[in-house]
Enzyme design. Structure first.
Site, PDB file in Angstrom:
ATOM      1  N   GLY A  72       0.653  -1.100  -0.049  1.00  0.00           N
ATOM      2  CA  GLY A  72      -0.022   0.106  -0.234  1.00  0.00           C
ATOM      3  C   GLY A  72       1.051   1.317  -0.070  1.00  0.00           C
ATOM      4  O   GLY A  72       0.447   2.182  -0.587  1.00  0.00           O
ATOM      5  N   GLN A 180      -6.779   0.489   5.144  1.00  0.00           N
ATOM      6  CA  GLN A 180      -7.682  -0.345   6.202  1.00  0.00           C
ATOM      7  C   GLN A 180      -8.804  -0.484   5.967  1.00  0.00           C
ATOM      8  O   GLN A 180      -9.646  -1.164   6.789  1.00  0.00           O
ATOM      9  CB  GLN A 180      -7.550   0.873   7.388  1.00  0.00           C
ATOM     10  CG  GLN A 180      -5.900   1.198   8.004  1.00  0.00           C
ATOM     11  CD  GLN A 180      -5.478  -0.169   8.988  1.00  0.00           C
ATOM     12  OE1 GLN A 180      -6.144  -0.881   9.285  1.00  0.00           O
ATOM     13  NE2 GLN A 180      -4.422  -0.119   8.822  1.00  0.00           N
ATOM     14  N   CYS A 325       6.630   4.201  19.490  1.00  0.00           N
ATOM     15  CA  CYS A 325       7.674   3.781  20.181  1.00  0.00           C
ATOM     16  C   CYS A 325       8.660   2.959  19.399  1.00  0.00           C
ATOM     17  O   CYS A 325       9.851   2.648  19.688  1.00  0.00           O
ATOM     18  CB  CYS A 325       7.271   2.668  21.284  1.00  0.00           C
ATOM     19  SG  CYS A 325       5.786   1.512  20.485  1.00  0.00           S
TER      20      CYS A 325
END
Length: 397
Positions: A72, A180, A325
């Site tokens: 994508g 998505q 993170c």
């Protein structure tokens, strides 16, 4: 580890049995190159075209409008950079939203360095792009509008049909990042009035390493990848026949069971939302109704998202945080900041995205372990007032 619970389907999904079965012949005995003229290669080409037709049908597109890519991200890059090159004599203005995936935002930033101007539309507190803001941002030199179908972090479904109608009326090309959305909600390129649409196989039970870009005829973007002229000269490189076959099989399966699976996942998702928002100083992020069926996203004040993920992992739970993170950055998600969350709150994010393998028992386990981990982390936190059961900071100051 007491058990394994995968709740990160927005990141990737397990390869479906149907997709694996469709791929196996092309990984073993039917390994011909689709560009070869002999019959062994031409059979591979026929299989590739069958996969193209199946995927296109699921999008209400024509097979000749679908081009295979590696993912994508490549499709998003091709859409933005291709339109920028194709329409640069008409204008150099692009409209997108502040909460797009980095495949869009970083490409837009690259184009800004090449002399293009990009308008990043704000969103409301639920992460929704206002079609009226799209209309107001249009200029005579606008060449492209790119808005995602559904947000990858908070799950909000965007009003792409309304935005597409605005783009069509203005004669501006419209791209939808549907990575998505495809396989999870109904996707119709005609109903959405889009000229370009990106998808990725591994988000709905297909393999990694295969995606596609829908390109409405007669639009012909210049190639992003040059070489042997595959994909009708638009995207060079030997085609991933096995990947295409697997993606097609997974998408057909997903579309066939879309209504039932959406209802099942929505019920599980809503149980999670109802339960986890009972935790003090917590809130749901994203639209409470118009959201992806399997996605529930939260912030917990007084908790660091990274620590939350690590402690959940110790309980066998795979989840995601909006905090960056993985990039060694302490900055919270751009999506959470864009919906108006303060930095201190946005750091305590958690995304739980459910899929085909998740059950009521999984939700029971999440409703038990997530509050326990949040409570434990708050007890250890220097910014949590244990007596008052609230953060020590004053966000109104």
């Amino acid at each position: 580890m007491s058990r394994f619970l995968y709740a990160d389907h927005a990141a990737t999904t397990r390869l479906s049995p149907g997709a694996l079965a469709a791929m196996m012949p092309h990984l073993q005995e039917a390994y011909g190159n689709p560009s070869s003229l002999y019959s062994f290669g031409q059979q591979a080409k026929a299989d590739l075209e069958a996969a193209r037709a199946d995927i296109a049908a699921c999008l209400n597109a024509r097979p000749e409008e679908l081009y295979f890519t590696s993912c994508g991200t490549e499709a998003d890059n091709w859409a933005l950079r291709g339109v920028a090159e194709l329409r640069q004599k008409k204008g150099r203005h692009i409209i997108t939203s502040a909460i797009e995936h980095h495949a869009i935002l970083h490409t837009a930033q690259y184009l800004e360095k090449q002399g293009y101007e990009v308008t990043y539309l704000p969103v409301d507190a639920q992460g929704r792009v206002d079609p009226a803001a799209v209309q107001a941002a249009l200029r005579p030199d606008t060449i492209l509008i790119s808005v995602m179908a559904a947000n990858n972090e908070i799950g909000t479904i965007e009003p792409v049909a309304e935005i597409g109608a605005i783009a069509r009326a203005a004669g501006v090309l419209f791209h939808v990042d549907a990575v998505q959305a495809v396989g999870h909600i109904p996707v119709d390129v005609e109903a959405w009035s889009c000229d370009l649409l990106s998808l990725s196989g591994h988000k709905f039970g297909g393999p990694r390493g295969i995606g596609a870009l829908y390109m409405r005829k007669p639009l012909r973007l210049p190639p992003l990848v040059h070489g042997g002229g595959q994909e009708k000269g638009r995207r060079s490189g030997t085609e991933n026949v096995a990947g295409a076959a697997g993606m097609a099989a997974a998408l057909k399966e997903s579309v066939a069971r879309l209504e039932d699976e959406s209802a099942r996942l929505t019920a599980l998702r809503d149980r999670l939302i109802q339960g986890l928002t009972q935790i003090p100083c917590s809130r749901l992020t994203g639209d409470p109704v118009n959201r992806l069926p399997g996605t529930a996203s939260f912030v917990f004040e007084g908790v660091e998202g990274e620590a939350l993920l690590l402690h959940l992992d110790a309980k066998g739970i795979c989840a995601s945080s909006g905090s960056a993170c993985s990039s060694a950055s302490l900055d919270p998600s751009h999506v959470l900041l864009s919906i108006g969350l303060p930095h201190a709150v946005a750091h305590g994010s958690l995304r739980l995205s459910l899929g085909a393998d998740n059950t009521e028992a999984d939700v029971d386990y999440l409703l038990k372990e997530v509050p326990a981990v949040v409570s434990y982390l708050r007890e250890m936190s220097p910014v949590w007032d244990k007596a008052a059961q609230r953060p020590t900071w004053d966000l109104t100051a």
